[in-house]
Scaffold this active site. Structure first.
Site, mmCIF file in Angstrom:
data_model
loop_
_atom_site.group_PDB
_atom_site.id
_atom_site.type_symbol
_atom_site.label_atom_id
_atom_site.label_comp_id
_atom_site.label_asym_id
_atom_site.label_seq_id
_atom_site.Cartn_x
_atom_site.Cartn_y
_atom_site.Cartn_z
ATOM 1 N N GLU A 135 -0.725 -0.577 -0.471
ATOM 2 C CA GLU A 135 -1.244 -1.275 0.711
ATOM 3 C C GLU A 135 -1.945 -0.335 1.684
ATOM 4 O OE1 GLU A 135 -1.116 -4.364 2.280
ATOM 5 O OE2 GLU A 135 -0.116 -5.584 0.764
ATOM 6 N N LYS A 155 0.919 0.809 7.637
ATOM 7 C CA LYS A 155 1.620 -0.284 6.966
ATOM 8 C C LYS A 155 2.830 0.246 6.214
ATOM 9 C CE LYS A 155 -0.481 -3.859 5.391
ATOM 10 N NZ LYS A 155 -1.306 -4.777 4.582
ATOM 11 N N GLU A 170 -8.487 -12.990 -0.219
ATOM 12 C CA GLU A 170 -8.291 -11.554 -0.419
ATOM 13 C C GLU A 170 -8.457 -11.244 -1.892
ATOM 14 O OE1 GLU A 170 -4.677 -10.919 2.877
ATOM 15 O OE2 GLU A 170 -4.326 -10.522 0.757
ATOM 16 N N GLU A 196 -5.102 1.450 5.932
ATOM 17 C CA GLU A 196 -4.110 1.110 6.948
ATOM 18 C C GLU A 196 -2.870 1.975 6.743
ATOM 19 O OE1 GLU A 196 -4.610 -3.336 8.266
ATOM 20 O OE2 GLU A 196 -4.390 -3.271 6.094
#
Length: 333
Positions: A315, A309, A258, A306
């Site tokens: 994030e 999350k 990542e 996302e």
């Protein structure tokens, strides 16, 4: 933590995101969001943009079905919640492999990641036994030459990272990593590492120049013996290699599982900086690091924002495509 981000560019209509010819770059398939396209369409997006590799965070059969025959390289994660069971019950590990890996023999699965960023933790003791049990199942299926078993760690396992030659694992992490890297060395598997210069930068902005974090420094910033470092990504990656060398595992390759920079949700998170980081990362991976020249295999996080999350923050802002499959950013190769 996963990552990828880039900035919103509007160029008279169409945005272009090309991965053509960049075999070293993959994208993580983040799917904890609303209104995301079905897996078949997502795989079609990888193919249309010539993205050559994917990471999925659990054995998603919908994605694996769609990946059949595509030659897209894949990292399949074992969910953190399953690791203790797979460690203590060899038959469960065989069942996991025969349910989630063997039926997809025409999918180009490269690695099985036994856990994501759980070293050190209360679950860390189960990682190596689970890796052994999954490896035995992979061997029994005759897939040991195709699929390597590993685990994914954060930069938190590094107790020392500066200068890169001084890189060393923390004592807590080393208790688990010493036997794990021995396993990786014996099987020819890489260590998977999530590397985010963003977090290093926001943790110490008075000492780390933004240019060093974004690959935009005009010249070397850190001199470490005979090696010179012009970007923080290389420095962190080489700190991992130094740490591996110190525990007798210098032959173990590091795959960057990542990396990225957020476009919103926190300090120094902006579309422009995310765009700059990602563009430069893509151009950089074919060069390697000062310590290890050559291709770096790296995975950008992630295909989509996302929004589900928790907790909310950076994030939620790593997507490179909108749910309607239109690109959010303009990256050139």
């Amino acid at each position: 933590m996963r990552t990828v981000n880039i900035f919103y560019v509007s160029v008279t209509g169409l945005l272009f995101f090309f991965f053509a010819g960049v075999d070293s770059i993959g994208v993580c398939y983040g799917d904890v969001g609303d209104n995301l396209p079905p897996a078949k369409d997502v795989v079609g997006l990888y193919l249309s943009k010539k993205i050559g590799a994917m990471r999925i965070y659990f054995p998603d059969h919908r994605a694996l079905e769609a990946l059949r025959g595509t030659n897209i390289g894949v990292i399949v994660d074992v969910a953190n919640s399953d690791i203790s069971t797979l460690a203590t019950d060899a038959s469960a590990a065989f069942g996991w492999v025969y349910a989630n890996i063997v039926p997809f023999s025409n999918v180009a699965i490269r690695y099985i990641a036994v856990g994501n960023e759980i070293i050190p933790s209360d679950v860390a003791q189960f990682v190596l036994p689970a890796m052994h049990n999954i490896q035995n199942a992979i061997n029994a299926a005759g897939l040991q030459n195709q699929i390597k078993v590993s685990t994914s760690v954060s930069t938190g396992v590094l107790g020392v990272s500066y200068p890169p030659s001084a890189g060393a694992f923390t004592s807590d992490a080393l208790n688990f990593l010493q036997p794990i890297v021995g396993f990786l060395s014996s099987t020819g598997s890489p260590l998977l590492a999530n590397i985010f210069p963003y977090f290093s930068y926001i943790g110490n902005p008075s000492q780390i120049a933004i240019e060093y974090a974004l690959f935009t420094s005009p010249g070397p910033v850190v001199t470490d013996g005979q090696l010179q470092y012009q970007n923080l990504f290389d420095a962190i990656l080489d700190a991992f290699y130094s740490a591996l060398e110190k525990v007798g595992a210098g032959s173990v390759r590091v795959v960057v599982s990542e990396s990225g920079w957020p476009s919103d949700g926190g300090q120094s998170a902006s579309p422009e900086r995310a765009q700059t980081y990602l563009q430069n990362l893509i151009e950089h991976v074919e060069k390697g690091t000062p310590k290890r020249p050559g291709n770096i295999e790296a995975y950008i996080f992630a295909m989509f924002d996302e929004d589900k999350k928790q907790p909310q923050g950076t994030e939620n802002h790593y997507g490179i495509f909108h749910p309607n499959k239109q690109p959010k950013y303009n990256l050139n190769f």
